[in-house]
Design a protein around this motif. Structure first.
Motif, PDB file in Angstrom:
ATOM      1  N   TYR A  54       0.805  -1.212   0.000  1.00 41.34           N
ATOM      2  CA  TYR A  54       0.000   0.000   0.000  1.00 41.34           C
ATOM      3  C   TYR A  54       0.841   1.266   0.000  1.00 41.34           C
ATOM      4  O   TYR A  54       0.316   2.355  -0.202  1.00 41.34           O
ATOM      5  CB  TYR A  54      -0.943   0.019   1.206  1.00 41.34           C
ATOM      6  N   GLY A  55       2.126   1.154   0.257  1.00 39.38           N
ATOM      7  CA  GLY A  55       2.970   2.334   0.260  1.00 39.38           C
ATOM      8  C   GLY A  55       4.437   1.966   0.267  1.00 39.38           C
ATOM      9  O   GLY A  55       4.822   0.929   0.822  1.00 39.38           O
ATOM     10  N   GLN A  72       0.965   7.391   1.862  1.00 39.30           N
ATOM     11  CA  GLN A  72       0.528   6.729   0.630  1.00 39.30           C
ATOM     12  C   GLN A  72      -0.545   5.684   0.936  1.00 39.30           C
ATOM     13  O   GLN A  72      -1.542   5.572   0.218  1.00 39.30           O
ATOM     14  CB  GLN A  72       1.706   6.058  -0.062  1.00 39.30           C
ATOM     15  N   ALA A  73      -0.320   4.910   1.999  1.00 38.40           N
ATOM     16  CA  ALA A  73      -1.296   3.881   2.381  1.00 38.40           C
ATOM     17  C   ALA A  73      -2.628   4.521   2.768  1.00 38.40           C
ATOM     18  O   ALA A  73      -3.690   4.022   2.379  1.00 38.40           O
ATOM     19  CB  ALA A  73      -0.744   3.036   3.525  1.00 38.40           C
ATOM     20  N   CYS A  74      -2.586   5.626   3.510  1.00 31.79           N
ATOM     21  CA  CYS A  74      -3.821   6.335   3.876  1.00 31.79           C
ATOM     22  C   CYS A  74      -4.567   6.794   2.636  1.00 31.79           C
ATOM     23  O   CYS A  74      -5.788   6.603   2.532  1.00 31.79           O
ATOM     24  CB  CYS A  74      -3.498   7.559   4.737  1.00 31.79           C
ATOM     25  N   ASP A  75      -3.846   7.391   1.704  1.00 33.21           N
ATOM     26  CA  ASP A  75      -4.472   7.875   0.474  1.00 33.21           C
ATOM     27  C   ASP A  75      -5.106   6.715  -0.289  1.00 33.21           C
ATOM     28  O   ASP A  75      -6.230   6.822  -0.776  1.00 33.21           O
ATOM     29  CB  ASP A  75      -3.445   8.588  -0.409  1.00 33.21           C
ATOM     30  N   HIS A  76      -4.393   5.608  -0.375  1.00 36.15           N
ATOM     31  CA  HIS A  76      -4.893   4.424  -1.072  1.00 36.15           C
ATOM     32  C   HIS A  76      -6.156   3.887  -0.387  1.00 36.15           C
ATOM     33  O   HIS A  76      -7.154   3.598  -1.052  1.00 36.15           O
ATOM     34  CB  HIS A  76      -3.796   3.360  -1.098  1.00 36.15           C
ATOM     35  N   LEU A  77      -6.113   3.754   0.932  1.00 35.80           N
ATOM     36  CA  LEU A  77      -7.274   3.253   1.675  1.00 35.80           C
ATOM     37  C   LEU A  77      -8.485   4.169   1.523  1.00 35.80           C
ATOM     38  O   LEU A  77      -9.616   3.709   1.383  1.00 35.80           O
ATOM     39  CB  LEU A  77      -6.930   3.059   3.148  1.00 35.80           C
ATOM     40  N   ARG A  79      -9.141   6.162  -0.999  1.00 36.51           N
ATOM     41  CA  ARG A  79      -9.674   5.994  -2.355  1.00 36.51           C
ATOM     42  C   ARG A  79     -10.503   4.720  -2.444  1.00 36.51           C
ATOM     43  O   ARG A  79     -11.561   4.708  -3.077  1.00 36.51           O
ATOM     44  CB  ARG A  79      -8.540   5.958  -3.391  1.00 36.51           C
ATOM     45  N   GLU A  80     -10.019   3.644  -1.843  1.00 39.73           N
ATOM     46  CA  GLU A  80     -10.761   2.382  -1.854  1.00 39.73           C
ATOM     47  C   GLU A  80     -12.118   2.523  -1.185  1.00 39.73           C
ATOM     48  O   GLU A  80     -13.106   1.953  -1.656  1.00 39.73           O
ATOM     49  CB  GLU A  80      -9.978   1.279  -1.134  1.00 39.73           C
TER      50      GLU A  80
END
Length: 83
Positions: A54-55, A72-77, A79-80
């Motif tokens: 995730y990052g 990056q992981a926060c942004d990805h989560l 968006r999901e």
């Protein structure tokens, strides 16, 4: 490590707690390493959630690399969760 509410690792923990509850730590794995000379290392941090990357980030300090990967992981989560 700062405990400000806008800190990337705190935000990531809060998001993961919302998804997984108290089992959140069981779903996260960090891979952190350094390379280069001891007086000027480059740190790499990769975060996996349920074995998916995730990052990933590199920085001059361990904390900065982890913070960037966590963001990056926060942004990805986020968006999901919006899709």
């Amino acid at each position: 490590m700062s405990t400000r509410p806008d800190h990337p690792r705190t935000n990531l923990n809060n998001l993961l707690q919302a998804v997984y509850g108290p089992a959140a730590p069981d779903h996260v794995q960090w891979d952190v390493s350094s390379k280069g000379p001891p007086n000027c290392p480059t740190w790499s941090a990769t975060i996996y959630v349920d074995d998916m990357k995730y990052g990933y980030a590199q920085a001059r300090t361990r904390g900065a690399a982890q913070d960037s990967a966590a963001q990056q992981a926060c942004d990805h989560l986020r968006r999901e969760r919006l899709t």
